[in-house]
Design a protein around this motif. Structure first.
Motif, PDB file in Angstrom:
ATOM      1  N   LYS A 340     -20.212 -17.331 -26.946  1.00  0.00           N
ATOM      2  CA  LYS A 340     -21.129 -16.986 -27.716  1.00  0.00           C
ATOM      3  C   LYS A 340     -22.569 -16.777 -26.839  1.00  0.00           C
ATOM      4  CE  LYS A 340     -20.534 -18.422 -32.518  1.00  0.00           C
ATOM      5  NZ  LYS A 340     -20.851 -19.602 -33.390  1.00  0.00           N
ATOM      6  N   VAL A 341     -22.705 -17.338 -25.771  1.00  0.00           N
ATOM      7  CA  VAL A 341     -23.812 -17.455 -24.924  1.00  0.00           C
ATOM      8  C   VAL A 341     -24.179 -16.213 -24.294  1.00  0.00           C
ATOM      9  CG1 VAL A 341     -24.879 -18.444 -22.814  1.00  0.00           C
ATOM     10  CG2 VAL A 341     -23.989 -20.018 -24.656  1.00  0.00           C
ATOM     11  N   LYS A 342     -25.470 -15.697 -24.775  1.00  0.00           N
ATOM     12  CA  LYS A 342     -25.698 -14.070 -24.166  1.00  0.00           C
ATOM     13  C   LYS A 342     -26.646 -14.104 -23.176  1.00  0.00           C
ATOM     14  CE  LYS A 342     -22.496 -11.847 -26.744  1.00  0.00           C
ATOM     15  NZ  LYS A 342     -21.585 -12.756 -26.698  1.00  0.00           N
ATOM     16  N   SER A 343     -27.737 -15.209 -23.195  1.00  0.00           N
ATOM     17  CA  SER A 343     -28.483 -15.330 -22.138  1.00  0.00           C
ATOM     18  C   SER A 343     -28.659 -16.999 -22.060  1.00  0.00           C
ATOM     19  CB  SER A 343     -30.006 -14.697 -22.601  1.00  0.00           C
ATOM     20  OG  SER A 343     -30.570 -15.560 -23.708  1.00  0.00           O
ATOM     21  N   ILE A 344     -29.257 -17.183 -20.718  1.00  0.00           N
ATOM     22  CA  ILE A 344     -29.572 -18.572 -20.640  1.00  0.00           C
ATOM     23  C   ILE A 344     -31.048 -18.954 -20.233  1.00  0.00           C
ATOM     24  CG2 ILE A 344     -28.995 -20.704 -19.030  1.00  0.00           C
ATOM     25  CD1 ILE A 344     -26.133 -19.671 -18.974  1.00  0.00           C
ATOM     26  N   PHE A 345     -31.392 -19.832 -20.899  1.00  0.00           N
ATOM     27  CA  PHE A 345     -32.818 -20.328 -20.773  1.00  0.00           C
ATOM     28  C   PHE A 345     -33.065 -21.591 -20.139  1.00  0.00           C
ATOM     29  CE2 PHE A 345     -37.123 -21.050 -23.070  1.00  0.00           C
ATOM     30  CZ  PHE A 345     -38.001 -20.597 -21.944  1.00  0.00           C
ATOM     31  N   ILE A 346     -33.698 -21.533 -19.102  1.00  0.00           N
ATOM     32  CA  ILE A 346     -33.910 -22.917 -18.218  1.00  0.00           C
ATOM     33  C   ILE A 346     -35.506 -23.137 -18.243  1.00  0.00           C
ATOM     34  CG2 ILE A 346     -33.696 -24.175 -15.976  1.00  0.00           C
ATOM     35  CD1 ILE A 346     -31.346 -22.009 -15.599  1.00  0.00           C
ATOM     36  N   ASN A 347     -35.703 -24.210 -18.985  1.00  0.00           N
ATOM     37  CA  ASN A 347     -37.043 -24.652 -19.006  1.00  0.00           C
ATOM     38  C   ASN A 347     -37.367 -26.117 -18.465  1.00  0.00           C
ATOM     39  OD1 ASN A 347     -39.850 -24.553 -19.861  1.00  0.00           O
ATOM     40  ND2 ASN A 347     -39.466 -24.853 -22.059  1.00  0.00           N
ATOM     41  N   ILE A 348     -37.899 -26.197 -17.350  1.00  0.00           N
ATOM     42  CA  ILE A 348     -37.947 -27.513 -16.711  1.00  0.00           C
ATOM     43  C   ILE A 348     -39.237 -27.846 -16.672  1.00  0.00           C
ATOM     44  CG2 ILE A 348     -37.482 -28.909 -14.494  1.00  0.00           C
ATOM     45  CD1 ILE A 348     -34.802 -28.172 -16.357  1.00  0.00           C
ATOM     46  N   PHE A 349     -39.792 -29.138 -16.963  1.00  0.00           N
ATOM     47  CA  PHE A 349     -40.933 -29.675 -16.683  1.00  0.00           C
ATOM     48  C   PHE A 349     -40.573 -30.910 -15.622  1.00  0.00           C
ATOM     49  CE2 PHE A 349     -44.839 -32.135 -16.887  1.00  0.00           C
ATOM     50  CZ  PHE A 349     -45.585 -31.329 -16.909  1.00  0.00           C
ATOM     51  N   GLY A 350     -41.171 -30.448 -14.238  1.00  0.00           N
ATOM     52  CA  GLY A 350     -40.632 -31.356 -13.279  1.00  0.00           C
ATOM     53  C   GLY A 350     -41.741 -32.629 -13.313  1.00  0.00           C
ATOM     54  N   GLY A 351     -41.245 -33.901 -13.525  1.00  0.00           N
ATOM     55  CA  GLY A 351     -41.956 -34.924 -13.338  1.00  0.00           C
ATOM     56  C   GLY A 351     -41.310 -35.660 -12.581  1.00  0.00           C
ATOM     57  N   ILE A 352     -40.483 -36.662 -12.871  1.00  0.00           N
ATOM     58  CA  ILE A 352     -39.482 -37.474 -12.353  1.00  0.00           C
ATOM     59  C   ILE A 352     -38.332 -36.456 -11.708  1.00  0.00           C
ATOM     60  CG2 ILE A 352     -37.875 -39.354 -12.513  1.00  0.00           C
ATOM     61  CD1 ILE A 352     -39.435 -40.518 -14.633  1.00  0.00           C
ATOM     62  N   MET A 353     -38.345 -35.498 -12.617  1.00  0.00           N
ATOM     63  CA  MET A 353     -37.019 -34.670 -12.471  1.00  0.00           C
ATOM     64  C   MET A 353     -37.551 -33.494 -11.201  1.00  0.00           C
ATOM     65  SD  MET A 353     -34.030 -33.369 -13.439  1.00  0.00           S
ATOM     66  CE  MET A 353     -33.582 -32.522 -11.754  1.00  0.00           C
ATOM     67  N   ARG A 354     -36.895 -33.169 -10.194  1.00  0.00           N
ATOM     68  CA  ARG A 354     -37.348 -32.254  -9.330  1.00  0.00           C
ATOM     69  C   ARG A 354     -36.724 -30.948  -9.435  1.00  0.00           C
ATOM     70  NH1 ARG A 354     -36.321 -35.132  -3.644  1.00  0.00           N
ATOM     71  NH2 ARG A 354     -36.152 -33.089  -3.000  1.00  0.00           N
ATOM     72  N   CYS A 355     -37.730 -29.991  -9.626  1.00  0.00           N
ATOM     73  CA  CYS A 355     -37.417 -28.576  -9.790  1.00  0.00           C
ATOM     74  C   CYS A 355     -36.537 -27.928  -8.824  1.00  0.00           C
ATOM     75  CB  CYS A 355     -38.720 -27.624  -9.901  1.00  0.00           C
ATOM     76  SG  CYS A 355     -39.910 -27.957 -11.231  1.00  0.00           S
ATOM     77  N   ASP A 356     -36.569 -28.531  -7.514  1.00  0.00           N
ATOM     78  CA  ASP A 356     -35.745 -27.942  -6.515  1.00  0.00           C
ATOM     79  C   ASP A 356     -34.320 -28.536  -6.710  1.00  0.00           C
ATOM     80  OD1 ASP A 356     -36.495 -30.679  -5.700  1.00  0.00           O
ATOM     81  OD2 ASP A 356     -36.315 -30.293  -3.631  1.00  0.00           O
ATOM     82  N   TYR A 357     -33.921 -29.526  -7.291  1.00  0.00           N
ATOM     83  CA  TYR A 357     -32.655 -30.233  -7.669  1.00  0.00           C
ATOM     84  C   TYR A 357     -32.025 -29.083  -8.915  1.00  0.00           C
ATOM     85  CZ  TYR A 357     -32.775 -34.570  -5.293  1.00  0.00           C
ATOM     86  OH  TYR A 357     -32.768 -35.708  -4.384  1.00  0.00           O
ATOM     87  N   ILE A 358     -32.992 -28.802  -9.554  1.00  0.00           N
ATOM     88  CA  ILE A 358     -32.697 -27.953 -10.671  1.00  0.00           C
ATOM     89  C   ILE A 358     -32.119 -26.526 -10.022  1.00  0.00           C
ATOM     90  CG2 ILE A 358     -33.254 -26.461 -12.748  1.00  0.00           C
ATOM     91  CD1 ILE A 358     -33.077 -29.170 -13.587  1.00  0.00           C
ATOM     92  N   ALA A 359     -32.988 -25.887  -9.292  1.00  0.00           N
ATOM     93  CA  ALA A 359     -32.498 -24.686  -8.697  1.00  0.00           C
ATOM     94  C   ALA A 359     -31.438 -24.818  -7.755  1.00  0.00           C
ATOM     95  CB  ALA A 359     -33.888 -24.310  -7.648  1.00  0.00           C
ATOM     96  N   GLU A 360     -31.108 -25.753  -6.801  1.00  0.00           N
ATOM     97  CA  GLU A 360     -30.020 -25.848  -6.299  1.00  0.00           C
ATOM     98  C   GLU A 360     -28.661 -25.913  -7.322  1.00  0.00           C
ATOM     99  OE1 GLU A 360     -30.001 -29.195  -3.428  1.00  0.00           O
ATOM    100  OE2 GLU A 360     -27.810 -29.143  -2.995  1.00  0.00           O
ATOM    101  N   GLY A 361     -28.883 -26.897  -8.259  1.00  0.00           N
ATOM    102  CA  GLY A 361     -27.893 -26.722  -9.265  1.00  0.00           C
ATOM    103  C   GLY A 361     -27.497 -25.300  -9.865  1.00  0.00           C
ATOM    104  N   VAL A 362     -28.451 -24.673 -10.222  1.00  0.00           N
ATOM    105  CA  VAL A 362     -28.051 -23.445 -10.879  1.00  0.00           C
ATOM    106  C   VAL A 362     -27.819 -22.493  -9.990  1.00  0.00           C
ATOM    107  CG1 VAL A 362     -29.682 -21.294 -11.779  1.00  0.00           C
ATOM    108  CG2 VAL A 362     -30.116 -24.013 -12.566  1.00  0.00           C
ATOM    109  N   ILE A 363     -28.421 -22.476  -8.591  1.00  0.00           N
ATOM    110  CA  ILE A 363     -27.753 -21.274  -7.547  1.00  0.00           C
ATOM    111  C   ILE A 363     -26.336 -21.663  -7.215  1.00  0.00           C
ATOM    112  CG2 ILE A 363     -28.208 -20.738  -5.364  1.00  0.00           C
ATOM    113  CD1 ILE A 363     -31.244 -21.268  -5.799  1.00  0.00           C
ATOM    114  N   ASN A 364     -25.979 -22.865  -7.250  1.00  0.00           N
ATOM    115  CA  ASN A 364     -24.456 -23.082  -6.883  1.00  0.00           C
ATOM    116  C   ASN A 364     -23.612 -22.784  -8.110  1.00  0.00           C
ATOM    117  OD1 ASN A 364     -25.164 -24.186  -4.421  1.00  0.00           O
ATOM    118  ND2 ASN A 364     -25.101 -26.264  -5.045  1.00  0.00           N
TER     119      ASN A 364
END
Ligand code: GDP
Ligand code: MN
Length: 416
Positions: A340-364
């Motif tokens: 059913k998923v037609k688009s994916i929305f990634i909304n990250i507010f990097g505090g403790i979470m690092r945006c580059d980790y998200i990017a790496e996971g998403v790209i892989n």
């Protein structure tokens, strides 16, 4: 718009109140629990095959019996199976008929008001001695925020949908606060039984005993909810629980090992079970926009913003603060496995979470899963610049936004 916003909110609430946070057990298991506290129920036997159902039904030859689909959802009586069979609860006249019903029920999915369109698999049935109560009552024990403690909710209009009773005739529902430590006293319980209209003194006393014992189970077992509907009063003045739905607090798992051993994963959403293994807070919803967010509050806000723009979230997913590229990739796999998923929305507010980790996971994940749905990404905070650079260099079709409204608007547009 307001309506769709409300819907998203209530969906999330409904989903979060599901069995992932509040373990639910099958009726045949509930019957054992009730009986172990001396609460009477019709005699019953669980069966996992049509042949077992046939043998079980033979035991009830004198009284006749009912066959009940063992599926973790309310409204079974009024539900239907994916093979067309109407009703998850039937009166049975003979062992042959029990076998025939079991044959249709076991291995099929039962769809009720509470299961959603996909329904839930029925892997067992319960045969119960047939009883014909002269009156059906409703009883529940639960925690009530406004009272600040447990309450017993009861109604003389049992056997039917209690939400409808509550909407049409709120005065038909009696709410009794319960002292957390002491439980209900016999006189409080008797007063309630009289108010509800149990006729004979004997029936009043039996009903009162049941109320008292239900609360004992509730407290001893860390239940969040016990619902008996119907509680039947027989013409010869006895009272018994003819259906039971239990919820238990998942936070109590460490001290309720016997109860939690009854968990039946076949009744849970497979994607939620998978997400749990990776400590992802994931709840499946019905919409078309997959969401990957960090923090439960931001996840709720993101769903609301999507709804405000006319979209419907396909899930609630909080990857938390400790997510790694591996868990992000897993989260992504779970998202895209939903057709059913037609688009994916990634909304990250990097505090403790690092945006580059998200990017790496998403790209892989995007590379490995050869992703076809559009990816809308909004990254803010820690390591934001690095993350954006990684996405740019990946050459993948990832659409970046800085503004939340704009991002949400596009996620909705691309999901249509
Ligand atoms: P639910 O629909 O999931 O709540 O399943 P229930 O166990 O409550 O069964 C649905 C309905 O079937 C009940 O509300 C009763 O009206 C009816 N029912 C269940 N067992 C018996 C029984 O032994 N005799 C009769 N006459 N009705 C029963
Ligand atoms: Mn019921």
């Amino acid at each position: 718009m307001l309506a769709s916003w409300r819907k998203a909110g209530s969906l999330a609430r409904a989903a979060s109140a599901g069995q992932r946070r509040f373990l639910s057990i099958h009726e045949y298991q509930s019957v054992n629990l009730l009986n172990s506290y001396g609460i009477p129920t019709p005699k019953s036997i669980a069966a996992k095959t049509p042949q077992e159902a046939y043998e079980a039904a033979k035991q009830f030859n004198s009284t006749g019996c009912v066959i009940k689909a063992q599926v973790l959802a309310g409204g079974r009586g009024k539900g239907h199976f994916d093979n067309g069979l109407q009703g998850g609860v039937h009166l049975v006249e003979s062992p042959e008929q029990a076998k025939d019903y079991a044959n249709k029920m076991i291995g099929s999915k039962l769809i009720t008001k509470q299961t959603g369109a996909a329904g839930r698999i029925c892997n067992a049935v319960m045969l119960a001695e047939r009883r014909d109560p002269s009156h059906e009552y409703y009883v529940a024990v639960l925690n009530d925020r406004s009272v600040g403690g447990p309450v017993l909710v009861a109604s003389a209009q049992g056997g039917m949908n209690i939400e409808e009773v509550a909407a049409k005739d709120p005065s038909a529902i009696i709410t009794t606060p319960i002292n957390f430590e002491e439980g209900l006293s016999k006189s409080e319980a008797l007063d309630l039984a009289k108010k509800l209209g149990f006729k004979s003194e004997g029936a009043q006393s039996e009903a009162a005993d049941i109320f008292i014992r239900l609360y004992r189970i509730f407290k001893d077992k860390d239940a969040t909810q016990i619902e008996i509907n119907p509680m039947g009063e027989t013409s010869d003045g006895h009272v018994l629980c003819m259906d039971a739905k239990f919820g238990f607090d998942d936070n109590a798992e460490f001290r309720q090992k016997d109860i939690f051993a009854l968990r039946d994963i076949s009744q849970e959403e497979p994607s939620e079970v998978e997400a749990q293994k990776y400590n992802l807070n994931f709840i499946k919803l019905d919409g078309s926009i997959g969401c990957l967010v960090n923090g439960a509050g931001l996840a709720m806000a993101t769903m609301d913003v999507l709804a405000l723009h006319g979209g419907n979230p396909a899930n609630f997913l909080d990857v938390g603060g400790g997510a790694t590229p591996e868990t992000v990739k897993k989260a992504f796999e779970i998202l895209v496995s939903d057709p059913k998923v037609k688009s994916i929305f990634i909304n990250i507010f990097g505090g403790i979470m690092r945006c580059d980790y998200i990017a790496e996971g998403v790209i892989n994940a995007a590379k490995e899963l050869s992703l076809t749905v559009p990816l809308i990404v909004r990254l803010k905070g820690t390591k934001e610049a690095e993350a954006k650079e990684m996405i740019r260099q990946s050459g993948l079709k990832i659409i970046p936004f800085d503004d939340l409204d704009e991002a949400a608007h596009n996620a909705v547009k691309l999901a249509i």
